[in-house]
Structures are given as structure tokens and as C-alpha cells.
Design a protein around this motif. Sequence first.
Motif, PDB file in Angstrom:
ATOM      1  N   THR A 214      89.662  33.355 -29.724  1.00 52.81           N
ATOM      2  CA  THR A 214      90.756  33.530 -28.768  1.00 52.81           C
ATOM      3  C   THR A 214      90.433  34.781 -27.961  1.00 52.81           C
ATOM      4  O   THR A 214      89.504  35.521 -28.309  1.00 52.81           O
ATOM      5  CB  THR A 214      92.114  33.724 -29.485  1.00 52.81           C
TER       6      THR A 214
ATOM      7  N   GLN B  16      91.868  37.412 -28.224  1.00 55.29           N
ATOM      8  CA  GLN B  16      92.110  38.532 -29.136  1.00 55.29           C
ATOM      9  C   GLN B  16      91.054  38.660 -30.230  1.00 55.29           C
ATOM     10  O   GLN B  16      91.095  39.596 -31.025  1.00 55.29           O
ATOM     11  CB  GLN B  16      93.493  38.400 -29.801  1.00 55.29           C
TER      12      GLN B  16
ATOM     13  N   THR C 258      87.993  39.846 -32.149  1.00 58.26           N
ATOM     14  CA  THR C 258      87.292  41.128 -32.030  1.00 58.26           C
ATOM     15  C   THR C 258      85.782  40.969 -32.178  1.00 58.26           C
ATOM     16  O   THR C 258      85.298  39.979 -32.730  1.00 58.26           O
ATOM     17  CB  THR C 258      87.791  42.118 -33.100  1.00 58.26           C
TER      18      THR C 258
ATOM     19  N   SER D 257      86.607  37.849 -24.842  1.00 57.30           N
ATOM     20  CA  SER D 257      86.614  38.816 -23.738  1.00 57.30           C
ATOM     21  C   SER D 257      85.174  39.124 -23.337  1.00 57.30           C
ATOM     22  O   SER D 257      84.226  38.874 -24.089  1.00 57.30           O
ATOM     23  CB  SER D 257      87.332  40.097 -24.163  1.00 57.30           C
TER      24      SER D 257
END
Length: 148
Positions: A18, A20, A22, A53
Motif C-alpha cells: 500500500t 503506507q 515501509t 511510495s
Amino acid sequence: MNSPEQPLPTFDEVLMCTPQTTAEQVGLFLRRCLIPCSRGEKIYTMLYADELSYDVSCRAEELFQDLQRYNSSYRLIILCNCEREHSYIPSAFSQYKVHMIPQRPRAEIQQYLQHHYRVAQPSSSAASVFKDNMCVGIVSSRRAGVGK
């Protein structure tokens, strides 16, 4: 899925990404996949890797490049949304890209999953809620907020 007796993936073989997720989570996953040990013939899968990300994606690619020299026989599948093929991970691994179409008929896939998700001894568990004593189910609606 060549045989109904083949097990489903275990929790350590799948990473559902996702925005989020890490870099540490991705790093642990890639280490499990790429550092050789006596864990058998597992197939590791990153789902929705295109949602990572930019920073996490860059670090993941760097770690992959560093670790892959330790193991030439790793088995890693990275699944991405074809509508996001220009995000970092799909672009970085584009030389390995394969467009997949399920090779088994839908009924055969459903039968395989039913074999693995059926509760053996019906009891007063949550599985009694789903059709045919399944321990998982999908509840959906075309209308939002109708009590799912």
C-alpha cells in the motif's frame, strides 16, 4: 495450482503493498526471498507494488540489486496494476515484464480455492455464515454503505 493438494501461499510468501508500506517491510520481504536458505521452493509475491511510495520503491530496487547476487534461483513475482505501469517499480523491472492471463478456467480456480477454504468440521464458527462452510467470503454491493 497444478494439484488440489498444493498448499496456498503462507504469510511469509506474500507482501500486499500500500502507499503506507515501509522500506523496512519491503526489505524484510526481499531478504526472505533473495537470501538462500533451506526453506524449500517457495514462490514470493509482491501484490500492488506499483502503490509503493517513490522513496520506498527506490530503496527496494537498490536492495534487490544488492541481494540478487547471492541467489540466482530466487522465485519472485511482482504484480502491478496495468493502469499504473509507469510508476517506479513496474518501470524499474520492465525488462522482466510478462502480461498474464489466467491459464485455468474460472471454475477450476474456484474449485481449488474451495478445497483450501472449506471448514472441515462445521461448528458454530464464523464460517457458518458463508456459503458451503467456507471460512472466507467476499461481500460486495453496488451501493455504498448498505451494511456490509
